[in-house]
Design an enzyme around this catalytic site. Sequence first.
Site, PDB file in Angstrom:
ATOM      1  N   CYS A   5      64.674  16.062  -6.512  1.00  0.00           N
ATOM      2  CA  CYS A   5      63.500  15.184  -6.358  1.00  0.00           C
ATOM      3  C   CYS A   5      63.690  14.183  -5.214  1.00  0.00           C
ATOM      4  O   CYS A   5      64.505  13.265  -5.314  1.00  0.00           O
ATOM      5  CB  CYS A   5      63.263  14.463  -7.680  1.00  0.00           C
ATOM      6  N   CYS A  36      62.917  10.535  -6.089  1.00  0.00           N
ATOM      7  CA  CYS A  36      63.989  10.002  -6.950  1.00  0.00           C
ATOM      8  C   CYS A  36      65.124   9.444  -6.097  1.00  0.00           C
ATOM      9  O   CYS A  36      65.691   8.395  -6.410  1.00  0.00           O
ATOM     10  CB  CYS A  36      64.530  11.096  -7.869  1.00  0.00           C
TER      11      CYS A  36
END
Length: 140
Positions: free
Chosen positions: A64, A67
Amino acid sequence: MDEDEEVRWIKEKKLQKLLKERSEGSLEKKIAYPTSPIIVTDDTLPAIVQKYPLVVVDCWAEWCGPCHMISPIIEKLAAELSGKAIFGKLNVDENQFSPTKYGIMSIPTLLIFKEGKHVDTFIGAMNRETLLSQLNPYII
């Protein structure tokens, strides 16, 4: 001053000291707050949210991009807010029970726990100022 008076005087001083320490909280159990995010798993999450008054869990995955963008912010806030909150990191690829339980559909998602209860969820990457403004109502 005779011996009995001296013993009473010593007892009174000790009692005053104990009462003062209690009122200042020095006799209460002190919780050690980490200064960096801790690893959280499905198994450890319940105990962590019960142990600390304010817990922020960063639900993330290795693949991600957003993230990875929020991760340095989480690292810094963990140090800055140590003593007020702890930050944890829960890898959603390795722990599927918690994301399902809390309805996580996209990451990054931050789960906010106060006094052992899930009180809020923040979805998506955000800058430090935005995250702090959303956390402020919960900070002790």
